[in-house]
Design a protein around this motif. Sequence first.
Motif, PDB file in Angstrom:
ATOM      1  N   ILE A   1       9.874   7.411   2.920  1.00  0.00           N
ATOM      2  CA  ILE A   1      10.051   7.057   4.409  1.00  0.00           C
ATOM      3  C   ILE A   1       8.840   6.055   4.769  1.00  0.00           C
ATOM      4  N   LEU A   2       7.590   6.031   4.379  1.00  0.00           N
ATOM      5  CA  LEU A   2       6.497   5.291   4.686  1.00  0.00           C
ATOM      6  C   LEU A   2       6.683   4.014   3.720  1.00  0.00           C
ATOM      7  N   ALA A   3       7.240   3.947   2.828  1.00  0.00           N
ATOM      8  CA  ALA A   3       7.411   2.682   1.838  1.00  0.00           C
ATOM      9  C   ALA A   3       8.396   1.827   2.788  1.00  0.00           C
ATOM     10  N   VAL A   4       9.564   2.558   3.243  1.00  0.00           N
ATOM     11  CA  VAL A   4      10.630   1.679   4.009  1.00  0.00           C
ATOM     12  C   VAL A   4       9.976   1.172   5.483  1.00  0.00           C
ATOM     13  N   LEU A   5       9.114   2.000   6.113  1.00  0.00           N
ATOM     14  CA  LEU A   5       8.555   1.486   7.322  1.00  0.00           C
ATOM     15  C   LEU A   5       7.769   0.239   6.992  1.00  0.00           C
ATOM     16  N   GLU A   6       6.681   0.387   5.836  1.00  0.00           N
ATOM     17  CA  GLU A   6       5.686  -0.637   5.420  1.00  0.00           C
ATOM     18  C   GLU A   6       6.442  -1.910   4.964  1.00  0.00           C
ATOM     19  N   LEU A   7       7.683  -1.919   4.455  1.00  0.00           N
ATOM     20  CA  LEU A   7       8.462  -3.209   4.318  1.00  0.00           C
ATOM     21  C   LEU A   7       9.138  -3.831   5.561  1.00  0.00           C
TER      22      LEU A   7
ATOM     23  N   GLY B   1       9.833  12.398  -0.448  1.00  0.00           N
ATOM     24  CA  GLY B   1      10.391  12.033   0.860  1.00  0.00           C
ATOM     25  C   GLY B   1       9.465  11.166   1.815  1.00  0.00           C
ATOM     26  N   ILE B   2       8.247  11.857   2.042  1.00  0.00           N
ATOM     27  CA  ILE B   2       7.289  11.017   2.746  1.00  0.00           C
ATOM     28  C   ILE B   2       6.840   9.821   2.448  1.00  0.00           C
ATOM     29  N   TRP B   3       6.768   9.740   1.240  1.00  0.00           N
ATOM     30  CA  TRP B   3       6.090   8.197   0.552  1.00  0.00           C
ATOM     31  C   TRP B   3       7.431   7.353   0.682  1.00  0.00           C
TER      32      TRP B   3
ATOM     33  N   VAL C   1      -6.990   0.768  -0.638  1.00  0.00           N
ATOM     34  CA  VAL C   1      -8.014   1.541  -1.368  1.00  0.00           C
ATOM     35  C   VAL C   1      -7.652   2.891  -1.708  1.00  0.00           C
ATOM     36  N   VAL C   2      -7.418   3.598  -0.421  1.00  0.00           N
ATOM     37  CA  VAL C   2      -6.919   4.988  -0.805  1.00  0.00           C
ATOM     38  C   VAL C   2      -5.709   5.241  -1.575  1.00  0.00           C
ATOM     39  N   THR C   3      -4.894   4.522  -1.507  1.00  0.00           N
ATOM     40  CA  THR C   3      -3.447   4.674  -2.110  1.00  0.00           C
ATOM     41  C   THR C   3      -3.533   4.303  -3.500  1.00  0.00           C
ATOM     42  N   GLY C   4      -4.478   3.257  -3.818  1.00  0.00           N
ATOM     43  CA  GLY C   4      -4.633   2.461  -4.964  1.00  0.00           C
ATOM     44  C   GLY C   4      -5.451   3.357  -5.982  1.00  0.00           C
TER      45      GLY C   4
ATOM     46  N   SER D   1       0.830  -1.371   0.047  1.00  0.00           N
ATOM     47  CA  SER D   1       0.144   0.204  -0.172  1.00  0.00           C
ATOM     48  C   SER D   1       0.691   1.187  -0.091  1.00  0.00           C
ATOM     49  N   LEU D   2       1.973   1.285   0.688  1.00  0.00           N
ATOM     50  CA  LEU D   2       2.858   2.603   0.745  1.00  0.00           C
ATOM     51  C   LEU D   2       4.024   2.469  -0.328  1.00  0.00           C
ATOM     52  N   VAL D   3       4.674   1.230  -0.867  1.00  0.00           N
ATOM     53  CA  VAL D   3       5.805   1.259  -1.745  1.00  0.00           C
ATOM     54  C   VAL D   3       5.102   1.892  -3.054  1.00  0.00           C
TER      55      VAL D   3
END
Length: 154
Positions: free
Chosen positions: A56-62, A52-54, A83-86, A19-21
């Motif tokens: 960081i969020l992607a790394v945290l998701e992984l 930058g924000i996305w 659903v929101v990010t899609g 969802s965040l990657v």
Amino acid sequence: MNHALLLAFCIGFVAGLRSLVTPAVVSWAAHLGWLPLRGTPLSWMASPIAVGIWSILAVLELIADVAPKTPPRTAPASLAVRVVTGGLCGACLAASGGAMLWVGAVLGILGAMIGAYTGFFARRGLVNGLKVKDFFIAIPEDIVAIVLAWLITR
């Protein structure tokens, strides 16, 4: 335009997997000029702050994805984020191809729902069928999601 809408659905499917990657890759693609979002309501996705924000969020998701206490992607909160990010990523792909944003968003949402459930059942099936720890399926799934998002945005 039809090509952009197909890609909107596909990027939504990837958001169902990660969802965040997915918005991180879309944001990078817009920032690097692969997705022309300038002059659209989604041009902010190309900004260094969004990247930058996305990212960081992607790394945290992984990192969270391999934690044993992480809820399944089909849990209400996880599914809502997908659903929101899609929808957001689908709208970005539609905008970059000159299609209507709302159509891209709807296709991205549909793709995210299908991707979430497909990914859930595929991962569970592989873990049970191969009799391996979830970690050994999660890492290849991460790689697949990143590569698919990159290919879709190129």
